[in-house]
Scaffold this active site. Structure first.
Site, mmCIF file in Angstrom:
data_model
loop_
_atom_site.group_PDB
_atom_site.id
_atom_site.type_symbol
_atom_site.label_atom_id
_atom_site.label_comp_id
_atom_site.label_asym_id
_atom_site.label_seq_id
_atom_site.Cartn_x
_atom_site.Cartn_y
_atom_site.Cartn_z
ATOM 1 C CG ASN A 179 -11.457 1.749 23.500
ATOM 2 O OD1 ASN A 179 -11.245 0.645 24.004
ATOM 3 N ND2 ASN A 179 -10.582 2.733 23.553
ATOM 4 N NE ARG A 206 -15.654 3.095 25.556
ATOM 5 C CZ ARG A 206 -14.398 3.500 25.677
ATOM 6 N NH1 ARG A 206 -14.063 4.707 25.278
ATOM 7 N NH2 ARG A 206 -13.475 2.706 26.184
#
Ligand code: UD1
Ligand code: CA
Length: 458
Positions: free
Chosen positions: A228, A17
Site C-alpha cells: 500500500n 498512499r
C-alpha cells in the site's frame, strides 16, 4: 489439479498512499511491475482463463502489460465499489471449474502455496488462504465455530471486539466454485461499514448453502503481504532479493554479500563465479565458468564467457564479452559491443556498436564507436574514433596487429591497415596503409632566438 481454472487478478485500486502518478500495480519489484509478478505466478498454474480487473489508470496498466500478453483478458471496473464488485466484473468471462482470486498488489505468493489451496478445494469446496499473525489489525478475520469450521470473514471495520481479537486473517486470496458465483455475487449487499460489496461475504453464503470451506496457510508471512505504500514496497523488494540471492548461493555462485546484490531479471551462471558487493544485474545476464565480477558493476543484458574478469565500477549493457577478457575498472560497454577472447578494455574506455578481435587491447581513456577492430591490435591511450559528423555515423576499421598511437583521432570512414602503426597525436582522416607508419600531426619546430615577453622593471 482442478480444471478448468480461472484466475482473476484484482488491479483496479489507485494506491493513494504511494503518492504517485503511476497506478499502484505498476510499481516495481526487481524491475518488474507488481502485477507482472502476480501474472507470472498465475501463469505457472496454467489457467484456462486469466482475467485482470482494471480501473484506476486502466489504460496505463493495459499498455504496460500489452506486449506478449495475448493470454490476458480484461474486465473494467469503472468505480471501485469493493472486492466483490470487482470480481463480478470478471464473471461473464469465467468458464466453470475453480476461480482463483488474486490481488495485483500482493506480488510474492509462492506457486506451491496456490497449488496447495487449489488442491484443498477439490470436489467443489471454497478455499481461503489465511495466515495467523500476532497483530491482524486492518485485515478481515476468520470466524470459526467451536468445531473449528469456518463460518464467515468479518472485516476489521465491521468486527465486534471479540472478532477483532482473532489472529487468523484473510490474505484476500480465495478459490471459489465458479458455478456458484453468479448466484452468490448477485446476493452481495453493501450494507457494511465501508458501503462496499465485499468478496469476503461469499464465505457466509457458501456456509449457508452447505459448501465446505477449506483453509490453507502460506509457508512465509510475506507471501500474503500486500503493498500500500513505499515502506512495504521496499520491504518486499528486500525479501525478493534475498530469495534470489539464496537460490543463487544454493546453486553454487559466490556472492560476497547476499544483502548487497540486486537481480532485476535472470542470471544464468557456470561454476566458480564470484560476484563482489553492490552489483546490479538487469534483463538477461549470462556468466560462464570462472567469471569474476568486481564491486559496483551494472550488467544489463550481457553475456560474459568463461574466465573473464570484470573489474569494479563497470557499466555494461547489451554487450558480449569473450572468454578470458579483462574489463575495467571504470569501463563502459554500450549496446553492440562485441568482444572476442582475451580482449582488454581498460579504465575510462567506452565501446559502442563495435567488434573487437581476439587479443586486442584498448586500455586507457578511449572512445571506440561503430568500429571493427581485428586481432592483436593495440589502441593507445586517449584514442577517439570520430564516428559522427553531426548527421551521419561512419565506420572505422582497424585491421589485425595494427598499433594506434596515443591520442589519435580516427576520422571515419577510415581504415587502418594490418600491421600499420600511427604516430601519437595523429588525426587520421585518410586510410593508413598496411605495414607502414603514418603520422598526421604538425611537425615540431623550435624558433631560434625567440624572446619571451617580460614585465618591464621599474
Ligand atoms: C481485503 C479483504 C480483507 C483482507 C485484505 C487483505 C475484502 C472486503 N476484504 O481488504 O478481508 O484481509 O484484503 O489485504 O475483500 N480492489 C479492486 N476493486 C475494488 C476494491 C478493491 O480492484 O473495488 C482491489 C484493490 O486494488 C486491491 C485489492 O482489491 O488490490 C484489495 O482491496 P483493498 O481495498 O485493499 O481491500 P482491503 O480493505 O485491504
Ligand atoms: Ca489492502
Amino acid at each position: 489439479m482442478t480444471h478448468p481454472l480461472n484466475v482473476v487478478v484484482l488491479a483496479a485500486g489507485q494506491g493513494k498512499r504511494m503518492y504517485s502518478k503511476l497506478p499502484k500495480v505498476l510499481h516495481q519489484i526487481a524491475g518488474k511491475p507488481l502485477v507482472g509478478h502476480v501474472l507470472d505466478t498465475a501463469r505457472a498454474l496454467q489457467p484456462s482463463k486469466l482475467v485482470v480487473v482494471h480501473g484506476h489508470g486502466g489504460e496505463q496498466v493495459q499498455a504496460a502489460l500489452a506486449s506478449g500478453q495475448s493470454d490476458l483478458a480484461w474486465a473494467h471496473q469503472a468505480q471501485q465499489l469493493g472486492t466483490g464488485h470487482a470480481l463480478a466484473q470478471a464473471l461473464p468471462q469465467l468458464e466453470g471449474g475453480v476461480t482463483l482470486m488474486l490481488y495485483g498488489d500482493v506480488p510474492l505468493t509462492r506457486v506451491s502455496t496456490l497449488q496447495a489451496l487449489l488442491a484443498a478445494v477439490e470436489g467443489g469446496k471454497l478455499g481461503i488462504l489465511t495466515d495467523v499473525l500476532d497483530d491482524a489489525t486492518g485485515y478481515g478475520r476468520i470466524v470459526r465455530n467451536a468445531a473449528g469450521e469456518v463460518l464467515a470473514i468479518v472485516e476489521q471495520k465491521d468486527a465486534t471486539p471479540e472478532q477483532a481479537a482473532i489472529r487468523e486473517m484473510n490474505t484476500g486470496i480465495l478459490a471459489l466454485p465458479t458455478e456458484r458465483l453468479a448466484g452468490w455475487l448477485a446476493e452481495l449487499k453493501n450494507d457494511n461499514a465501508q458501503g462496499e460489496y465485499y468478496a469476503t461475504d461469499l464465505i457466509a453464503l457458501a456456509v449457508r448453502d452447505g459448501v465446505a470451506v477449506a483453509t490453507v496457510q502460506p509457508q512465509d508471512h510475506w507471501e500474503a503481504e500486500g503493498i500500500n505504500n513505499k515502506v512495504q514496497l521496499a520491504a518486499l523488494e528486500r525479501i525478493f532479493q534475498q530469495q534470489q540471492a539464496q537460490a543463487l548461493l544454493t546453486a553454487g555462485i559466490t556472492l560476497r554479500d547476499p544483502a548487497r546484490f540486486e537481480l532485476r531479471g535472470t542470471l544464468a551462471h557456470g561454476m566458480d563465479v564470484i560476484v563482489d558487493v553492490n552489483c546490479v544485474f538487469e534483463g538477461q545476464v549470462v556468466l560462464g565458468h570462472d567469471v569474476s565480477i568486481g564491486a559496483n558493476c551494472v550488467l544489463k543484458n550481457v553475456t560474459v564467457a568463461d574466465g573473464a574478469v570484470i573489474h569494479p565500477f563497470c557499466h555494461l549493457e547489451d554487450a558480449v564479452i569473450g572468454a578470458g577478457s579483462l574489463i575495467g575498472p571504470y569501463a563502459r560497454l554500450r549496446p553492440g559491443a562485441e568482444l572476442s577472447e582475451n580482449v582488454h578494455v581498460g579504465n575510462f574506455v567506452e565501446v559502442k556498436k563495435s567488434v573487437i578481435g581476439v587479443g586486442s587491447k584498448v586500455n586507457h581513456l578511449s572512445y571506440i564507436g561503430d568500429t571493427t577492430i581485428g586481432c592483436d591490435v593495440n589502441v593507445g591511450a586517449g584514442t577517439i574514433t570520430c564516428n559522427y559528423d553531426g548527421v551521419n555515423k561512419f565506420r572505422t576499421v582497424i585491421e589485425d596487429e595494427a598499433r594506434i598511437g596515443s591520442n589519435n583521432c580516427l576520422v571515419a570512414p577510415v581504415t587502418i591497415g594490418a600491421r600499420a602503426t600511427t604516430g601519437a597525436g595523429s588525426v587520421i582522416g585518410k586510410n593508413a596503409p598496411a605495414g607502414e607508419l603514418t603520422v598526421a600531426r604538425a611537425k615540431q619546430v623550435t624558433i631560434p632566438g625567440w624572446q619571451r615577453p617580460e614585465k618591464p622593471t621599474k
